[in-house]
Design a protein around this motif. Structure first.
Motif, short mmCIF file in Angstrom:
data_model
loop_
_atom_site.label_atom_id
_atom_site.label_comp_id
_atom_site.label_asym_id
_atom_site.label_seq_id
_atom_site.Cartn_x
_atom_site.Cartn_y
_atom_site.Cartn_z
N PRO A 296 4.34 19.80 11.15
CA PRO A 296 4.26 18.65 10.05
C PRO A 296 2.86 18.31 9.68
O PRO A 296 2.43 17.79 8.81
CB PRO A 296 4.96 17.46 10.65
N ALA B 112 2.41 20.59 7.23
CA ALA B 112 3.62 20.69 6.46
C ALA B 112 3.84 21.96 6.25
O ALA B 112 4.27 22.71 5.10
CB ALA B 112 3.24 20.05 4.89
N LEU C 37 -3.18 18.18 2.69
CA LEU C 37 -2.47 19.31 3.22
C LEU C 37 -3.34 20.28 2.60
O LEU C 37 -3.96 20.44 1.96
CB LEU C 37 -1.12 19.41 2.53
N TRP D 191 4.55 14.02 4.95
CA TRP D 191 3.35 14.40 4.73
C TRP D 191 2.26 13.66 3.75
O TRP D 191 1.69 13.81 3.03
CB TRP D 191 3.54 15.99 3.70
#
Length: 218
Positions: free
Chosen positions: A105, A108, A18, A14
């Protein structure tokens, strides 16, 4: 250190900005949140967000897992399809329980689903298959999924014959093709955090059919 271990230790998780997730604003049921996270993953450029890990158990209670495609997610549950005679089909016939795992991903995020598995009607399975591509129909017409293959040549021969039939008969049936629906008993949403303060929100179905929500420690 081997090349494998060097590569493994060099990876970062990550390494990007995010999204945040405030569980206080989550809907009372999991399906709308799943739809929202899925479409957000698509918009964010996640590769193949409709792929998922499907876990089942065999007759000896040993777990098994593979990657399949999501075909729908509605009030009935999460849909996927396969041949009834495949390993997963046989396992689900004996023990109709499954777990699904989605991992996106790029944001995340993970979604986990656990529940009882039912099968759709033959008509639903037919419609599901014929709404897909010619290649999907050809693969279904080959059949024999999970059986021992004598040689690559045998697969090539069967595949060529199936492609010819699929192109000539786009309505051709594949009798063993089965639609499966995971009726969720639990659905968990996981939002990763760079400081490892991950947010985990679990929905659990109550005996009266409603949903209860609870946070989990990461």
């Amino acid at each position: 250190m081997t090349d494998f271990h060097h590569a493994l230790r060099s990876l970062r998780v990550w390494d990007t900005e995010l999204p945040t997730f405030d569980p206080a604003g989550a809907p009372p049921e999991p399906l709308p949140l799943f739809h929202d996270w899925f479409t957000t993953a698509v918009a964010a450029g996640q590769t193949e967000p409709h792929t998922l890990s499907l876990a089942t158990v065999d007759e000896d209670g040993r777990p098994d897992v593979r990657t399949v495609m999501l075909h729908d997610a509605d009030a009935r549950g999460w849909h996927f399809a396969s041949h009834a005679g495949s390993a997963k089909g046989r396992q689900l016939a004996a023990r109709p329980e499954a777990a699904l795992g989605f991992y996106w991903p790029v944001q995340a995020r993970q979604v986990r689903v656990r529940g009882h598995v039912t099968t759709g009607t033959p008509e639903e399975a037919y419609e599901d298959l014929h709404a897909r591509t010619t290649g999907a129909l050809a693969a279904a017409l080959v059949g024999r999924q999970s059986e021992v293959l004598d040689s690559p040549g045998a697969l090539a021969e069967a595949s060529e014959a199936a492609w010819r039939r699929a192109e000539a008969e786009p309505d051709a049936p594949a009798p063993s093709w089965t639609l499966y629906v995971v009726e969720p008993a639990e659905v968990e949403f996981f939002q990763g955090d760079a400081r490892r303060r991950h947010v985990r929100l679990r929905y659990r179905r109550t005996p009266d059919g409603d949903w209860t929500r609870e946070l989990l420690w990461p």
